[in-house]
Design a protein around this motif. Structure first.
Motif, PDB file in Angstrom:
ATOM      1  N   CYS A  54       0.856  -1.193   0.000  1.00  0.00           N
ATOM      2  CA  CYS A  54       0.000   0.000   0.000  1.00  0.00           C
ATOM      3  C   CYS A  54       0.888   1.238   0.000  1.00  0.00           C
ATOM      4  N   LEU A  55       0.828   2.011  -1.100  1.00  0.00           N
ATOM      5  CA  LEU A  55       1.663   3.202  -1.236  1.00  0.00           C
ATOM      6  C   LEU A  55       0.797   4.401  -1.603  1.00  0.00           C
ATOM      7  N   THR A  56       1.272   5.579  -1.235  1.00  0.00           N
ATOM      8  CA  THR A  56       0.504   6.812  -1.420  1.00  0.00           C
ATOM      9  C   THR A  56       0.951   7.547  -2.677  1.00  0.00           C
ATOM     10  N   VAL A  57      -0.023   7.902  -3.496  1.00  0.00           N
ATOM     11  CA  VAL A  57       0.271   8.648  -4.721  1.00  0.00           C
ATOM     12  C   VAL A  57       0.650  10.082  -4.360  1.00  0.00           C
ATOM     13  N   THR A  58       1.855  10.500  -4.773  1.00  0.00           N
ATOM     14  CA  THR A  58       2.317  11.861  -4.482  1.00  0.00           C
ATOM     15  C   THR A  58       2.333  12.735  -5.734  1.00  0.00           C
ATOM     16  N   GLU A  59       2.176  12.108  -6.894  1.00  0.00           N
ATOM     17  CA  GLU A  59       2.209  12.832  -8.162  1.00  0.00           C
ATOM     18  C   GLU A  59       1.620  11.902  -9.222  1.00  0.00           C
ATOM     19  N   PHE A  60       0.861  12.425 -10.181  1.00  0.00           N
ATOM     20  CA  PHE A  60       0.359  11.572 -11.255  1.00  0.00           C
ATOM     21  C   PHE A  60       0.047  12.386 -12.500  1.00  0.00           C
ATOM     22  N   ASP A  61       0.043  11.690 -13.644  1.00  0.00           N
ATOM     23  CA  ASP A  61      -0.244  12.311 -14.935  1.00  0.00           C
ATOM     24  C   ASP A  61      -1.120  11.332 -15.714  1.00  0.00           C
ATOM     25  N   VAL A  62      -2.400  11.654 -15.815  1.00  0.00           N
ATOM     26  CA  VAL A  62      -3.347  10.737 -16.456  1.00  0.00           C
ATOM     27  C   VAL A  62      -2.986  10.508 -17.916  1.00  0.00           C
ATOM     28  N   GLU A  63      -2.664  11.565 -18.628  1.00  0.00           N
ATOM     29  CA  GLU A  63      -2.356  11.438 -20.054  1.00  0.00           C
ATOM     30  C   GLU A  63      -1.105  10.595 -20.297  1.00  0.00           C
ATOM     31  N   ALA A  64      -0.108  10.773 -19.463  1.00  0.00           N
ATOM     32  CA  ALA A  64       1.127   9.993 -19.603  1.00  0.00           C
ATOM     33  C   ALA A  64       0.986   8.595 -19.017  1.00  0.00           C
ATOM     34  N   GLY A  65      -0.053   8.420 -18.190  1.00  0.00           N
ATOM     35  CA  GLY A  65      -0.267   7.113 -17.563  1.00  0.00           C
ATOM     36  C   GLY A  65       0.766   6.790 -16.508  1.00  0.00           C
ATOM     37  N   THR A  66       1.246   7.818 -15.805  1.00  0.00           N
ATOM     38  CA  THR A  66       2.270   7.609 -14.785  1.00  0.00           C
ATOM     39  C   THR A  66       1.816   8.132 -13.428  1.00  0.00           C
ATOM     40  N   PHE A  67       2.377   7.551 -12.377  1.00  0.00           N
ATOM     41  CA  PHE A  67       2.177   8.082 -11.026  1.00  0.00           C
ATOM     42  C   PHE A  67       3.416   7.811 -10.200  1.00  0.00           C
ATOM     43  N   LYS A  68       3.564   8.588  -9.152  1.00  0.00           N
ATOM     44  CA  LYS A  68       4.758   8.509  -8.318  1.00  0.00           C
ATOM     45  C   LYS A  68       4.384   8.219  -6.871  1.00  0.00           C
ATOM     46  N   VAL A  69       5.235   7.449  -6.186  1.00  0.00           N
ATOM     47  CA  VAL A  69       5.035   7.151  -4.771  1.00  0.00           C
ATOM     48  C   VAL A  69       6.366   7.279  -4.036  1.00  0.00           C
ATOM     49  N   GLY A  70       6.301   7.630  -2.776  1.00  0.00           N
ATOM     50  CA  GLY A  70       7.475   7.629  -1.909  1.00  0.00           C
ATOM     51  C   GLY A  70       7.477   6.344  -1.091  1.00  0.00           C
ATOM     52  N   ILE A  71       8.669   5.849  -0.772  1.00  0.00           N
ATOM     53  CA  ILE A  71       8.777   4.567  -0.067  1.00  0.00           C
ATOM     54  C   ILE A  71       9.673   4.720   1.164  1.00  0.00           C
ATOM     55  N   SER A  72       9.179   4.248   2.307  1.00  0.00           N
ATOM     56  CA  SER A  72       9.928   4.370   3.559  1.00  0.00           C
ATOM     57  C   SER A  72      10.975   3.262   3.682  1.00  0.00           C
ATOM     58  N   LEU A  73      11.931   3.472   4.584  1.00  0.00           N
ATOM     59  CA  LEU A  73      12.965   2.460   4.822  1.00  0.00           C
ATOM     60  C   LEU A  73      12.358   1.174   5.389  1.00  0.00           C
ATOM     61  N   GLU A  74      11.335   1.318   6.233  1.00  0.00           N
ATOM     62  CA  GLU A  74      10.656   0.141   6.790  1.00  0.00           C
ATOM     63  C   GLU A  74      10.071  -0.723   5.682  1.00  0.00           C
ATOM     64  N   THR A  75       9.464  -0.071   4.680  1.00  0.00           N
ATOM     65  CA  THR A  75       8.886  -0.808   3.554  1.00  0.00           C
ATOM     66  C   THR A  75       9.980  -1.520   2.767  1.00  0.00           C
ATOM     67  N   ILE A  76      11.101  -0.850   2.565  1.00  0.00           N
ATOM     68  CA  ILE A  76      12.213  -1.454   1.821  1.00  0.00           C
ATOM     69  C   ILE A  76      12.736  -2.693   2.545  1.00  0.00           C
ATOM     70  N   LYS A  77      12.820  -2.622   3.876  1.00  0.00           N
ATOM     71  CA  LYS A  77      13.316  -3.756   4.663  1.00  0.00           C
ATOM     72  C   LYS A  77      12.379  -4.960   4.583  1.00  0.00           C
ATOM     73  N   ARG A  78      11.083  -4.702   4.509  1.00  0.00           N
ATOM     74  CA  ARG A  78      10.094  -5.777   4.595  1.00  0.00           C
ATOM     75  C   ARG A  78       9.724  -6.397   3.255  1.00  0.00           C
ATOM     76  N   THR A  79      10.049  -5.716   2.157  1.00  0.00           N
ATOM     77  CA  THR A  79       9.505  -6.104   0.858  1.00  0.00           C
ATOM     78  C   THR A  79      10.603  -6.361  -0.180  1.00  0.00           C
ATOM     79  N   ASN A  80      10.160  -6.604  -1.424  1.00  0.00           N
ATOM     80  CA  ASN A  80      11.119  -6.821  -2.511  1.00  0.00           C
ATOM     81  C   ASN A  80      11.353  -5.552  -3.336  1.00  0.00           C
TER      82      ASN A  80
END
Length: 241
Positions: A54-80
């Motif tokens: 579960c990540l939070t959208v911090t930026e997005f562009d519908v036309e480009a079909g892109t979105f951006k999320v920030g990721i914490s160190l805890e998430t990096i430790k727990r995931t791939n």
């Protein structure tokens, strides 16, 4: 909250380890592309599960079909997450809304740990996958919540456990053809890591039982305390004889 029913396969466009922008949170950020179909009703601050995280959208562009999320160190430790690279494929699912049919199971998007793929066996038009949790005390404890015919979320996909080997921390699932065609699992091979979220129900039941037992033990006049005292007295009397 999510259902574990993958809506779309997206692609990692950027993986930034030191994103100094406000939308990057001055840390790790990821930009996902090929996501236009799920961005039509998107807002800043919305939750999107990427490979079950579960990540939070911090930026997005519908036309480009892109979105951006920030990721914490805890998430990096727990995931791939650390294995993601540009052009990596990822499973995407928006948080549920009131009009979503609940086809999978209750998924938080809070990944517990990772597992490695240790078996891939075709069976008819299905494929059986086996996974092994990291062999550490902390990771192996999650086997307590993985049961045959129970739910499990793997890389954001709601699946049913078909077998469990508690001693070796191995479990398996069977993936039907339709699911194979709509998730990223078939793109992975032996040894690759997947995100694991165990069923929350097991955790809740375990905590309720532990709290109930602890409360009973603390009360001298409780039924459990009286029962324990009776058993201990019997053992002592037997020993004294």
């Amino acid at each position: 909250m999510f259902t574990g029913i993958v809506e779309l396969i997206g692609t990692v466009q950027e993986y930034n380890e030191f994103d100094e922008s406000s939308s990057g949170g001055q840390g790790v950020s990821v930009v996902i592309k090929d996501a236009a179909p799920i961005l039509k009703d998107c807002h800043i601050g919305d939750s999107i599960a990427i490979n079950g995280i579960c990540l939070t959208v911090t930026e997005f562009d519908v036309e480009a079909g892109t979105f951006k999320v920030g990721i914490s160190l805890e998430t990096i430790k727990r995931t791939n997450v650390s294995s993601w690279k540009p052009n990596s494929k990822v499973n995407l699912e928006r948080a549920v809304s009131q009009d979503v049919r609940f086809g999978g199971h209750y998924v938080q998007g809070h990944v517990d740990t990772v597992a490695s793929i240790v078996g891939i066996e075709p069976e008819g038009n299905a494929v059986n996958y086996s996974f092994q949790l990291n062999q550490t005390n902390d990771d192996k404890k999650y086997m307590n919540y993985i049961v045959e015919k129970g739910f499990i979320c793997i890389d954001g996909t709601s699946l049913t456990v078909v077998s469990v080997d508690d001693n070796n921390a191995i479990f398996s699932i069977s993936m039907i053809k339709h699911t194979q065609e709509n998730v990223i699992m078939p793109l992975k091979g032996l040894g690759d890591l997947v995100n694991i979220e165990v069923d929350l129900t097991g955790k809740i039941i375990e905590k309720q039982i532990l709290m109930a037992v602890e409360n009973q033990i603390e009360k001298e006049d409780s039924l459990l305390s009286k029962m324990i005292t009776k058993i201990v007295d019997k053992r002592i009397q037997k020993y004294l004889k």
